[in-house]
Structures are given as structure tokens and as C-alpha cells.
Design a protein around this motif. Structure first.
Motif, PDB file in Angstrom:
ATOM      1  N   ASP A  35      18.020 -45.052  13.412  1.00 21.81           N
ATOM      2  CA  ASP A  35      18.813 -44.369  14.446  1.00 21.81           C
ATOM      3  C   ASP A  35      18.866 -45.200  15.729  1.00 21.81           C
ATOM      4  N   GLU A  36      19.028 -46.513  15.562  1.00 21.18           N
ATOM      5  CA  GLU A  36      19.001 -47.440  16.691  1.00 21.18           C
ATOM      6  C   GLU A  36      20.293 -47.371  17.495  1.00 21.18           C
ATOM      7  N   THR A  37      20.149 -47.263  18.807  1.00 21.25           N
ATOM      8  CA  THR A  37      21.281 -47.163  19.719  1.00 21.25           C
ATOM      9  C   THR A  37      21.037 -48.065  20.913  1.00 21.25           C
ATOM     10  N   ALA A  38      22.071 -48.791  21.331  1.00 14.40           N
ATOM     11  CA  ALA A  38      21.978 -49.607  22.545  1.00 14.40           C
ATOM     12  C   ALA A  38      22.225 -48.687  23.737  1.00 14.40           C
ATOM     13  N   ILE A  39      21.248 -48.618  24.653  1.00 13.93           N
ATOM     14  CA  ILE A  39      21.350 -47.656  25.754  1.00 13.93           C
ATOM     15  C   ILE A  39      21.475 -48.303  27.135  1.00 13.93           C
ATOM     16  N   ALA A  40      21.241 -49.617  27.223  1.00 13.39           N
ATOM     17  CA  ALA A  40      21.358 -50.290  28.529  1.00 13.39           C
ATOM     18  C   ALA A  40      21.640 -51.765  28.309  1.00 13.39           C
ATOM     19  N   GLY A  41      22.138 -52.414  29.363  1.00 13.01           N
ATOM     20  CA  GLY A  41      22.501 -53.828  29.264  1.00 13.01           C
ATOM     21  C   GLY A  41      23.775 -53.962  28.456  1.00 13.01           C
ATOM     22  N   ARG A  42      23.824 -54.950  27.586  1.00 12.95           N
ATOM     23  CA  ARG A  42      24.979 -55.158  26.698  1.00 12.95           C
ATOM     24  C   ARG A  42      24.875 -54.109  25.589  1.00 12.95           C
ATOM     25  N   THR A  43      25.815 -53.172  25.546  1.00 11.80           N
ATOM     26  CA  THR A  43      25.734 -52.083  24.565  1.00 11.80           C
ATOM     27  C   THR A  43      26.777 -52.187  23.452  1.00 11.80           C
ATOM     28  N   SER A  44      27.624 -53.204  23.512  1.00 13.68           N
ATOM     29  CA  SER A  44      28.575 -53.470  22.429  1.00 13.68           C
ATOM     30  C   SER A  44      29.064 -54.911  22.570  1.00 13.68           C
ATOM     31  N   GLY A  45      29.729 -55.395  21.538  1.00  8.72           N
ATOM     32  CA  GLY A  45      30.253 -56.759  21.574  1.00  8.72           C
ATOM     33  C   GLY A  45      29.198 -57.794  21.261  1.00  8.72           C
ATOM     34  N   LEU A  46      29.424 -59.014  21.748  1.00  8.64           N
ATOM     35  CA  LEU A  46      28.555 -60.154  21.455  1.00  8.64           C
ATOM     36  C   LEU A  46      27.659 -60.468  22.649  1.00  8.64           C
ATOM     37  N   ILE A  47      26.366 -60.437  22.421  1.00 10.47           N
ATOM     38  CA  ILE A  47      25.420 -60.721  23.496  1.00 10.47           C
ATOM     39  C   ILE A  47      25.404 -62.230  23.779  1.00 10.47           C
ATOM     40  N   GLU A  48      25.239 -62.579  25.032  1.00  9.03           N
ATOM     41  CA  GLU A  48      25.304 -63.967  25.500  1.00  9.03           C
ATOM     42  C   GLU A  48      23.992 -64.371  26.182  1.00  9.03           C
ATOM     43  N   LEU A  49      23.900 -65.645  26.541  1.00  7.10           N
ATOM     44  CA  LEU A  49      22.746 -66.170  27.253  1.00  7.10           C
ATOM     45  C   LEU A  49      22.486 -65.364  28.524  1.00  7.10           C
ATOM     46  N   ASN A  50      21.219 -65.079  28.776  1.00  5.77           N
ATOM     47  CA  ASN A  50      20.732 -64.357  29.950  1.00  5.77           C
ATOM     48  C   ASN A  50      21.104 -62.882  29.978  1.00  5.77           C
ATOM     49  N   GLU A  51      21.745 -62.376  28.936  1.00 10.85           N
ATOM     50  CA  GLU A  51      22.022 -60.943  28.860  1.00 10.85           C
ATOM     51  C   GLU A  51      20.852 -60.257  28.155  1.00 10.85           C
TER      52      GLU A  51
END
Length: 161
Positions: A35-51
Motif C-alpha cells: 500500500d505504498e504511496t508517495a506523500i511528499a517531495g516528488r509524488t509522480s513522474g521521474l525523480i531527478e538528482l537532488n530530489e
């Protein structure tokens, strides 16, 4: 410190496999069982350097938050994510990509320190290392499935067509 090394061979372009590996959306698909969910920072798309991304997931019956930060990045050859905050004392996940005979070779190197103090070695031997390896294997199988079937177009840009 426990170390997990996985090698996955994928019949797809290295750039596609690399982008699937850093896709927040694909990660959510590969971790449905927790049940993993992105809740802060980059929450969709492609994560990049320093994110960073903060995940909320259920492991061992308990919801936990874990923040992972992209600390190294060389498209499409490798990237590294490291725990910034979470249940582990520490973790580092290296993602390496190369080509061999038109096959993308994806290598994961995952090192972690559990939060269990003096019980750490026992917990690692009994269940934690196996548990983490299974999560990574499931993720890699999902990446392979999406990359080889063309389903990757549902989660990353079609710039590779």
C-alpha cells in the motif's frame, strides 16, 4: 551491514529501463502489496538528482514513512538513492545499467542498517534481508514486465518510440 545484489536482464532499451527504475508511478504499481504511496517531495513522474520522495507504506503490519533522496545521477547509466529519514538507521540503493548483446543489464546494490540495535544480526538473518530482497525482486520483475511488453508507455514519456 547487509548487502543485497540483484542482476536483472531486460530485453529493452537502456534508457527505458533507466526511466522505469526512477518512475514514482511504476514504483507505486510494484509495491501495491505494501500500500505504498508517495506523500511528499516528488509524488509522480521521474525523480531527478537532488530530489526526494517520502513514501508511506505498510510493512510488518505497521504504516511507516521513509524519505529517499537521489544523491548521484548519470542518465542512463546509474543513480543512487539514500534514506534521508525513516525506520532504518541507514540505507543506500545503487542502480546500475549497461548493455550486453542488446540486452539491458540492471544491477541493484542495496545496503542497509536495520533499526534493531543488538538484535540486528538476528533479525537480518531470520527475515529482514530476505524481506528486502523480495521487495526489490518484485520491483525488478515489474520493471522487466513493463519494459519488455510496451506497457512502459503508460508510465513514462514516449520519447523513445
Amino acid at each position: 551491514m547487509p548487502r543485497i545484489e540483484l542482476k536483472t536482464e531486460i530485453k529493452a532499451r537502456k534508457e527505458i529501463v533507466f526511466d522505469l527504475s526512477r518512475s514514482i508511478d511504476l514504483h507505486k504499481i510494484s509495491t501495491e502489496q505494501t500500500d505504498e504511496t508517495a506523500i511528499a517531495g516528488r509524488t509522480s513522474g521521474l525523480i531527478e538528482l537532488n530530489e526526494f520522495v517520502t513514501w508511506r507504506a505498510k510493512h510488518f503490519g505497521v504504516y511507516q514513512n521513509l524519505t529517499s533522496h537521489i544523491t548521484e545521477f548519470n542518465h542512463p547509466n546509474y543513480f543512487v538513492d539514500e534514506m534521508k529519514q525513516g525506520i532504518f538507521k541507514k540505507f543506500r540503493h545503487e542502480h546500475h545499467f549497461s548493455i550486453s548483446d542488446k540486452i539491458t543489464i540492471m544491477i541493484d546494490i542495496f545496503e542497509f542498517e536495520s533499526p534493531l540495535g543488538f538484535l540486528e544480526q538476528i533479525a537480518n538473518k531470520l527475515f529482514l534481508k530476505k524481506y528486502m530482497a523480495k521487495l526489490l525482486e518484485k520491483r525488478n520483475q515489474t520493471i522487466k514486465d513493463f519494459a519488455e511488453s510496451g506497457k512502459w508507455k503508460k508510465v513514462i514519456s514516449t520519447k523513445f518510440d
